[in-house]
Design a protein around this motif. Structure first.
Motif, short mmCIF file in Angstrom:
data_model
loop_
_atom_site.label_atom_id
_atom_site.label_comp_id
_atom_site.label_asym_id
_atom_site.label_seq_id
_atom_site.Cartn_x
_atom_site.Cartn_y
_atom_site.Cartn_z
N THR A 159 45.99 53.64 15.61
CA THR A 159 46.56 52.54 14.83
C THR A 159 46.48 51.24 15.63
O THR A 159 46.89 51.18 16.77
CB THR A 159 48.03 52.83 14.48
N LYS A 160 45.94 50.18 14.99
CA LYS A 160 45.84 48.88 15.64
C LYS A 160 47.15 48.12 15.49
O LYS A 160 47.86 48.26 14.51
CB LYS A 160 44.68 48.09 15.03
N THR A 161 47.45 47.27 16.47
CA THR A 161 48.69 46.48 16.45
C THR A 161 48.37 45.00 16.60
O THR A 161 47.26 44.61 16.96
CB THR A 161 49.64 46.92 17.57
N MET A 162 49.36 44.17 16.34
CA MET A 162 49.26 42.72 16.50
C MET A 162 50.57 42.19 17.05
O MET A 162 51.62 42.80 16.86
CB MET A 162 48.93 42.05 15.15
N LYS A 163 50.51 41.07 17.73
CA LYS A 163 51.72 40.44 18.28
C LYS A 163 52.05 39.19 17.46
O LYS A 163 51.22 38.30 17.31
CB LYS A 163 51.50 40.08 19.75
N LEU A 164 53.27 39.14 16.94
CA LEU A 164 53.71 38.04 16.08
C LEU A 164 54.91 37.33 16.69
O LEU A 164 55.77 37.96 17.30
CB LEU A 164 54.07 38.55 14.69
N LYS A 165 54.95 36.01 16.49
CA LYS A 165 56.09 35.21 16.96
C LYS A 165 57.16 35.20 15.87
O LYS A 165 56.90 34.79 14.74
CB LYS A 165 55.63 33.79 17.29
#
Length: 299
Positions: A159-165
């Motif tokens: 599973t791919k992830t992303m970093k969000l503010k």
């Protein structure tokens, strides 16, 4: 005669002095004009960020409204991912399934299945034909079955992830409320803006709570729909969003959280709020303005 010459000599230096003084003023004015042109964007950004014209009741000049922030400032406050596009998202409707793409393994499996089906049909023909007419190609059946067994074992992709503010609020020891930015790693999706807003509504996780973060968004609030067009994110919230248990400070706090989280995306500059699909001028009984899109300089 000599007196006349002396008087003329006295007048000449004064004319030269005035000419030099005028030239100095012209040069100084040119220098100031050049400095203004070079720093025009910076001056306009400062006026826009501080809301100078709004506070003084003057009309904001056009060049101040159109002023763009320096690339370094924009890069610091923007997420690396794009938000949703101009297509509206209705969270009440069924989520559309992602298109299925064929993979080489799947194609090989289908080919193997077809081959296995052909083998079964050949076997049926054998049963109906005399033993003397037994085909010489019978041993190949075992090889085809072996291929099918090998292709069935497929490993699932990670599973791919992303970093969000995300933006939450903190309450200082003196009772004042302050905004706080956190960087959270989340599962990657096709609508990161919706994921970010829902995360703010849900509130901080355990580690964020330890750092003093909390959400001021009204309890029971739900994001009904979202769309982005021409730099404006239109967010439609349920009726609970209109009333806040913390009063006017709570309303302002929840608006800040939503606006700062949405404008952390590179193509969002402002947020137009809707309540149950309706555009309202004021939020809550205290009357916080939401009639026009709100940006970071609105707080």
């Amino acid at each position: 005669m000599q007196k006349k010459e002396k008087s003329e000599n006295k007048k000449k230096p004064s004319k030269k002095t005035s000419g030099i003084g005028f030239a100095i003023w012209v040069v100084a004015a040119l220098i100031i004009l050049v400095l203004f042109i070079i720093n025009q964007n910076k001056i306009a950004n400062n006026l826009k960020a501080t809301g100078f014209f709004n506070k003084t009741g003057l009309k904001t000049p056009e060049f101040v409204e159109k002023a763009e922030e320096p690339e370094t400032v924009q890069a610091e406050r923007k997420n690396e991912v794009e938000p949703i596009g101009p297509v509206e998202i209705d969270l009440n409707s069924t989520v559309a399934e992602t298109p299925k793409t064929s993979s080489p393994v799947k194609a090989q499996n289908e080919t193997a299945k077809k081959q296995q089906q052909e083998t079964i049909e050949v076997a049926k023909e054998k049963e109906t034909t005399p033993k003397t007419e037994k085909p010489k190609t019978e041993p190949k059946t075992e090889k085809k079955e072996t291929v099918v067994k090998k292709e069935v074992a497929v490993s699932t992709p990670s599973t791919k992830t992303m970093k969000l503010k995300l933006f939450f609020m903190t309450i200082n020891s003196n009772g004042t409320v302050a905004r706080k930015e956190v960087l959270r790693e989340m599962k990657k999706s096709d609508s990161p803006l919706v994921d970010a807003i829902n995360a703010v509504i849900s509130g901080p996780n355990a580690s964020e709570e330890k750092s003093g973060c909390r959400t001021l968004v009204s309890s029971g609030t739900k994001l009904i729909g979202a769309s982005v067009k021409n730099g404006i994110a239109t967010l439609n919230f349920s009726g609970n969003f209109e009333f806040n248990e913390y009063g006017i400070e709570g309303l302002r706090g929840q608006l800040q959280q939503i606006v700062y989280t949405a404008t952390a995306f590179p193509t969002v500059e402002g947020v137009q709020f809707l309540v149950d699909g309706e555009k309202k001028e004021y939020l809550g009984q205290e009357g916080v303005w939401i009639g026009t899109p709100l940006g970071r300089n609105s707080f």
